[in-house]
Design an enzyme around this catalytic site. Structure first.
Site, PDB file in Angstrom:
ATOM      1  N   GLY B 544       0.816  -1.209   0.000  1.00 38.58           N
ATOM      2  CA  GLY B 544       0.000   0.000   0.000  1.00 38.58           C
ATOM      3  C   GLY B 544       0.849   1.257   0.000  1.00 38.58           C
ATOM      4  O   GLY B 544       0.346   2.365  -0.132  1.00 38.58           O
ATOM      5  N   ALA B 584      11.793  -2.912   7.688  1.00 40.49           N
ATOM      6  CA  ALA B 584      13.029  -2.184   7.992  1.00 40.49           C
ATOM      7  C   ALA B 584      13.278  -1.046   7.004  1.00 40.49           C
ATOM      8  O   ALA B 584      14.419  -0.700   6.733  1.00 40.49           O
ATOM      9  CB  ALA B 584      14.233  -3.120   8.026  1.00 40.49           C
ATOM     10  N   SER B 585      12.201  -0.480   6.479  1.00 37.57           N
ATOM     11  CA  SER B 585      12.348   0.657   5.565  1.00 37.57           C
ATOM     12  C   SER B 585      13.293   0.344   4.412  1.00 37.57           C
ATOM     13  O   SER B 585      14.038   1.195   3.968  1.00 37.57           O
ATOM     14  CB  SER B 585      12.887   1.881   6.315  1.00 37.57           C
ATOM     15  OG  SER B 585      11.884   2.446   7.088  1.00 37.57           O
ATOM     16  N   THR B 588      12.475   0.680  -1.007  1.00 37.50           N
ATOM     17  CA  THR B 588      12.988   1.510  -2.098  1.00 37.50           C
ATOM     18  C   THR B 588      14.504   1.394  -2.189  1.00 37.50           C
ATOM     19  O   THR B 588      15.073   1.348  -3.280  1.00 37.50           O
ATOM     20  CB  THR B 588      12.583   2.985  -1.864  1.00 37.50           C
ATOM     21  OG1 THR B 588      11.156   3.029  -1.798  1.00 37.50           O
ATOM     22  CG2 THR B 588      13.054   3.871  -2.987  1.00 37.50           C
ATOM     23  N   ALA B 770      18.133   8.051  -2.916  1.00 35.49           N
ATOM     24  CA  ALA B 770      17.042   7.844  -1.956  1.00 35.49           C
ATOM     25  C   ALA B 770      17.481   7.128  -0.678  1.00 35.49           C
ATOM     26  O   ALA B 770      18.341   6.252  -0.710  1.00 35.49           O
ATOM     27  CB  ALA B 770      15.927   7.041  -2.629  1.00 35.49           C
ATOM     28  N   LYS B 771      16.877   7.551   0.427  1.00 32.18           N
ATOM     29  CA  LYS B 771      16.936   6.780   1.673  1.00 32.18           C
ATOM     30  C   LYS B 771      15.498   6.361   1.973  1.00 32.18           C
ATOM     31  O   LYS B 771      14.653   6.367   1.084  1.00 32.18           O
ATOM     32  CB  LYS B 771      17.462   7.634   2.825  1.00 32.18           C
ATOM     33  CG  LYS B 771      18.797   8.255   2.602  1.00 32.18           C
ATOM     34  CD  LYS B 771      19.352   8.900   3.891  1.00 32.18           C
ATOM     35  CE  LYS B 771      18.905  10.330   4.053  1.00 32.18           C
ATOM     36  NZ  LYS B 771      19.651  11.078   5.074  1.00 32.18           N
ATOM     37  N   VAL B 773      11.694   6.509   4.107  1.00 28.58           N
ATOM     38  CA  VAL B 773      10.817   7.583   4.542  1.00 28.58           C
ATOM     39  C   VAL B 773       9.694   7.120   5.468  1.00 28.58           C
ATOM     40  O   VAL B 773       9.197   7.892   6.275  1.00 28.58           O
ATOM     41  CB  VAL B 773      10.241   8.313   3.297  1.00 28.58           C
ATOM     42  CG1 VAL B 773       9.229   7.433   2.569  1.00 28.58           C
ATOM     43  CG2 VAL B 773       9.609   9.626   3.658  1.00 28.58           C
ATOM     44  N   GLU B 775       9.221   5.068   8.087  1.00 28.85           N
ATOM     45  CA  GLU B 775       9.249   4.782   9.522  1.00 28.85           C
ATOM     46  C   GLU B 775       9.627   5.982  10.370  1.00 28.85           C
ATOM     47  O   GLU B 775       9.093   6.174  11.456  1.00 28.85           O
ATOM     48  CB  GLU B 775      10.215   3.629   9.818  1.00 28.85           C
ATOM     49  CG  GLU B 775       9.687   2.287   9.372  1.00 28.85           C
ATOM     50  CD  GLU B 775      10.499   1.142   9.940  1.00 28.85           C
ATOM     51  OE1 GLU B 775      10.013   0.477  10.862  1.00 28.85           O
ATOM     52  OE2 GLU B 775      11.618   0.901   9.444  1.00 28.85           O
TER      53      GLU B 775
END
Ligand code: FES
Ligand code: FES
Lengths: 192, 816
Positions: B544, B584-585, B588, B770-771, B773, B775
């Site tokens: 989602g 754990a994010s 991406t 990119a990192k 976003v 959490e």
């Protein structure tokens, strides 16, 4: 849990414009019957009455389809989210949800869209507070309501033919220069 | 002070290091990163990444046509429905199950008990983690020894849902009851009833001590904290408490199992971790991994709750027993007491601060209540320290310790933020209090100490984990603070006219990780069709969040085509490459990087074909606008022509394929600065949150619209942690919450406006900079709101939720 059972009855429903006679248990809830007939846009996120995902129009009124028996809807006109727009031709409310990134997992969205359409029918120019009040029994776990509320306000603008925020590129001012880039904002769905 | 390696390391990277050590560590953790050139293209030069591309599945979602697991029901006319008998006692043994009445009911297919052949005997953990899981194998699919009200005891398959539910009610279970304990402090004090015997648990976790109900103990230290605390400093100590928060995913845990025409066992299931689920089921049921297929359709929210194999074994066992497809959809009530929740914790924070306001040492201790079983217990507790402490990695001495204990209460698990919300509350609330006690501005106090670009963050590695120590290559904290301050109106706050109303602003910082350093894997492949379109197959999981869209944007950026020319197929273990899953994010960053590599691999082949067709060297060619074009001559050839040519044209025909696999020791932190604006009524304690502002440095936002959505949703979840009671339990550990209303999820009118600010930096190790976003903004509202209340009326609430009653009682104390 969905309610089913009772004795079998024939129920006449006009679902999204199509007249159908369905056989269902006298106690079976409307959400179950609609889903059984392929109207999967009617979502069930709770055991009844507390999530709003199952909202549909019954004779023009917003109802939680889990909260009434199909037999109670006998003879009614039922509209699910699928009646509002197609993927190629979205209802302005659906379009605004897409353009404002108000959809994450999407599970609550059919109920939200139904509720938003009902609001704008009766109140074409709501305040932010009125939008929040309208969505108050629609649980969305993903969005924090910020973007859905913005989407409904944007839809109100669009439906009134005013230039909307999203038609400007949908960019909040804080985003800076890329706010000027409108072509990618909504996949061509907006006015530009 | 010595200059040998050991000391330098223990010393926290301060000035005493020898040059050799510094050099080595620069080599190991360089600041300059050798990144692909397209990683740092300016955002406005990009075609796909950094744009608000429409979410891939949105049109289906808004028209109600997207399919979630329960929507597959109609495909299986002989589908049976599952329901589960759950323990009604907090602790004891099942002495008998009388299922005769249920079995005699019309439409009941089968009743399974712990003894049934189809029910696995083995122990496992529900935690969907890497293998072997850093969680104990301590539970069974159906249990004879029950440890909480809600433990599964028996399962039913029946013709329809109503019959299955009625059958469950007709099953009589008799128990021999044991003493129970629901309070974590009591459970840990040595005299409490014991939940596990020594030797009973497999895959035990470091520090386990079942005599004291301890599932694990962890600790790590940098420098010498005790010495600093004993020194000539101000020592402050505070204790904080967090709620048992529910994931409250609107789609309930749902799973459908059947055996296909090739005798393979298929699960269509609402999961964040298809590959882990496949492996776990294979071990549990002793079926070869290859004979299980786990596929995920649309998922109606996960937030960590679906990073657990909570429901899947039940329909699989029932389908094996009945030879029918079986659907199990948890009830909303089961979601609250039998699925998973955030670990409630007590966290103690202690600091040593000099007269000048330098922090000499930070010491955190957490007591975590893992509930009846240990899934995610140790790793979540680890993050209480390892996520927030690095914010202050300049502090020379730091320590973190945690005890994770069992109680006879519902099972906890992974949840968005994963321990960081608990630790962030304690640390950011504590530092705020320290600053105020010392008469310092809380924001300036933080600014003096927070992490910056170039810092070597050793705190992240202090609890072990080779790859965890890291160099910070991107950090937008200062800008987050500045822009957040401005948006909330920090410098020109107007007080209400009424004397009894006081307005205040609280702020808190946060850091998270991006993936688990050294412990993630994502893979992707890209097939080119002859019409110049592509199929992207990726193991990464969209629950989602919009991950599928981010993958498409990344691939389209590399290939120079439109996102619409790529079809994504994600998370079907039969079709898509391996991936650890959505947690754990990492999605991406890890899976997205795999997609980028796959696209680059395919692009290389495409350029070769372009070179043949344009008769120009590859070095002169680029992709863009659905073509390969020559940067010198300006000639171009459409991708479509290349597709046909590659498939039908040449003697050396080939199917253009790209593949990419990504794993890394890096886990760069995203950062956030949270602000909360509150007015408190001094006569009643009632408070009104006017606005939440959260500024987030997520590196480059692949899709700014989706990134804002993630931030706002996370902030809402964080707000809920600050103001709602969560899942409350009675004395026996029974969840008192049965539906959303009782749970107290803030509704649209009860949620303050949330303003999200993207502070973009460039993370060289991530795809296009990119990192993560999703959490980091989950961590910050409880401390920011506690700080805001303190700012407004001078009282401090340390136990969540923050309520008018708690504020009022503190106000009373204050005036005494
Ligand atoms: S299912 Fe109808 S309101 Fe939740
Ligand atoms: S978008 Fe997921 S619940 Fe609303």
């Amino acid at each position: 849990m969905p309610k089913t059972g009772g004795y079998a009855v024939d129920i006449e429903l006009t679902i999204n414009g199509e007249r159908t006679i369905v056989e269902a248990g006298s106690e079976t809830d409307l959400a179950t019957v609609l889903r059984q007939h392929g109207y999967i846009g009617v979502k069930c996120g709770c055991d009844g009455g507390t999530c709003g995902a199952s909202k549909v129009f019954v004779d023009g009124e917003v109802r939680m389809a889990c909260g009434m028996t199909a037999a109670d809807a006998d003879g009614s006109e039922v509209q699910t989210v699928a009646a509002l727009g197609t993927q190629d031709d979205l209802h302005p409310v659906q379009q605004a949800f897409v353009d404002n990134f108000a959809v994450q997992c999407g599970f609550c969205i059919p109920g939200m869209v139904i509720q938003a359409v009902a609001l704008l029918d009766s109140n074409p120019d709501p305040t932010e507070r009125e939008v929040r009040e309208a969505l108050d029994d629609n649980v969305c776990r993903c969005t924090g309501y910020q973007k859905p509320v913005e989407a409904v306000l944007d839809a109100a603008d669009r439906m009134q033919g005013e230039q909307s925020v999203a038609a400007d590129g949908g960019q909040p001012a804080s985003l800076g220069p890329r706010g000027a880039d409108s072509t990618d904002c909504c996949g061509g769905g907006c006015d530009e | 002070m010595n200059n040998d390696d050991e000391t330098a390391k223990a010393d926290g990277g301060t000035a005493s290091q020898s040059e050799t050590v510094e050099d080595e560590r620069h080599e190991e953790h360089p600041l300059e990163w050798d990144e692909p050139e397209n990683n740092d293209k300016a955002p406005d030069e990009r075609d796909s990444v950094s744009h608000r591309a429409e979410k891939y599945d949105d049109r289906k979602l808004v028209t109600g046509q997207a399919k979630y697991t329960a929507d597959y029901e109609e495909r299986y006319p002989d589908l049976a429905y599952a329901a589960v008998v759950r323990s009604e006692i907090p602790h004891g043994r099942v002495t008998g199950i009388d299922a005769s009445a249920a079995e005699a009911m019309d439409g009941v297919e089968v009743v399974l008990t712990p003894e049934s052949d189809a029910v696995p005997n083995g122990k496992y953990t529900s935690a969907g983690q890497s293998y072997p899981e850093p969680s104990p194998w301590d539970m069974r699919v159906l249990n004879e020894h029950v440890r909480y009200i809600g433990d599964p005891v028996a399962a039913v398959a029946a013709e329809d849902r109503a019959t299955a539910t009625a059958a469950v009610e007709a099953i009589e279970v008799s128990y021999e009851e044991d003493d129970y304990v629901t309070d974590p402090e009591e459970a840990f004090d040595g005299d409490a009833p014991q939940l596990f015997e020594d030797g009973e648990v497999e895959n035990e976790i470091v520090g386990y001590d079942y005599d004291r109900n301890r599932m694990a103990h962890i600790e790590g230290e940098l420098g010498d904290v005790d010495a600093a605390l004993d020194g000539d400093t101000h020592v402050h100590e505070t204790e904080w408490e967090t709620i048992r928060q529910s994931h409250a995913n609107v789609e309930k845990h749902t799973s459908l199992a059947y055996t296909d025409e090739d005798d393979r066992h298929v699960l269509i299931t609402s999961t964040q971790v298809p590959n882990h689920t496949r492996r776990q089921l294979a071990h549990l049921f002793d079926i070869p991994i290859r004979d299980i297929r786990v596929t995920k359709p649309r998922v109606g929210g996960g937030f960590g709750g679906k990073q657990a194999m909570v429901v899947e074994p039940i329909p699989l066992a029932l389908s094996l027993a009945t030879d029918r497809p079986v659907l199990y959809e948890a009830s909303r009530q089961e979601e609250f007491y039998a699925m998973r929740s955030r670990h409630p914790m007590k966290v103690r924070a202690k600091t040593a601060v000099t007269d000048d306001g330098d922090i000499e040492a930070i010491d955190l201790y957490a007591l975590s209540n893992t509930g009846a079983y240990g899934s995610h217990g140790m790793t979540v507790a680890g993050n209480v320290g390892s996520k927030p402490l690095p914010l202050y990695s300049k502090v020379p001495n730091a320590r973190f310790e945690a005890d994770i204990v069992h109680t006879n209460t519902p099972q906890t698990g992974a949840m968005r933020g994963y321990g960081a919300p608990q630790g962030t509350l304690a640390l950011e609330g504590h530092l705020d209090e320290v600053a105020r006690d010392l008469g310092l501005d809380p924001i300036e106090f933080r600014r003096r100490h927070h992490m910056e670009v170039g810092d070597l963050d050793e705190i992240a590695g202090m609890m072990g984990g080779e790859g965890a120590e890291r160099r910070i290559r991107s950090c937008g904290l200062d800008e987050c603070i500045e822009r957040g301050k401005e948006a909330i109106g920090y410098d020109d706050l107007e007080q209400p006219e009424e004397d009894h109303l006081h307005r205040g602003i609280g702020m808190a910082l946060s850091a998270q990780g991006t993936g688990v350093a050294g412990d993630e894997l994502g893979a992707a492949q890209l097939m080119m069709n002859e019409d110049g379109s592509f199929h992207l197959q990726v193991g990464g999981v969209d629950i989602g969040t919009g991950a599928d869209t981010a993958f498409l944007q990344i691939a389209a950026e590399v290939l120079g085509c439109d996102e619409d020319d790529i079809i994504v197929k994600s998370s079907d273990t039969d079709v898509t490459p391996f991936d650890y899953g959505a947690y754990a994010s990492s999605t991406t960053y890890i899976s997205g990087m795999a997609v980028k590599k796959a696209a680059e691999d395919a692009k290389a082949r495409i350029l070769d074909w372009g070179s043949k067709l344009l008769d120009e060297p590859v070095e002169k060619l680029e992709t863009g606008n659905g073509t390969v074009y020559s940067e010198t001559s300006g000639d171009s050839v459409a991708l479509e022509e290349i597709g046909y040519e590659a498939a039908y044209g040449d003697d050396e025909r080939e199917h253009i394929l790209g593949k990419g696999t990504h794993c890394t020791d890096e886990s760069p932190p995203p950062f956030a600065a949270q602000f909360a604006d509150v007015t408190v009524d001094e006569t009643t304690g009632e408070f009104d949150v006017h606005k939440l502002v959260v500024a987030v440095d997520c590196g480059v936002a692949i899709n700014p619209g989706m990134a804002e959505g993630q931030i706002e949703g996370a902030n809402h979840m964080s707000y809920e942690m600050a103001v709602s009671e969560g899942i409350t339990l009675d004395d026996e550990g029974r969840a008192e919450v049965t539906d959303f209303d009782e749970y107290g999820l803030p509704s649209a009118t009860e949620t303050p406006p949330i303003e999200s600010i993207l502070v973009e930096t460039h993370e060289p190790t991530g795809p296009f900079g990119a990192k993560s976003v999703a959490e980091v903004p989950t961590n910050t509202v409880p401390p920011a709101l506690s700080n805001a209340v303190r700012d407004a009326v001078g009282v401090r609430i340390r136990e969540m939720p923050i309520t008018a009653e708690k504020i009022a009682s503190k106000l009373d104390e204050r005036t005494d």
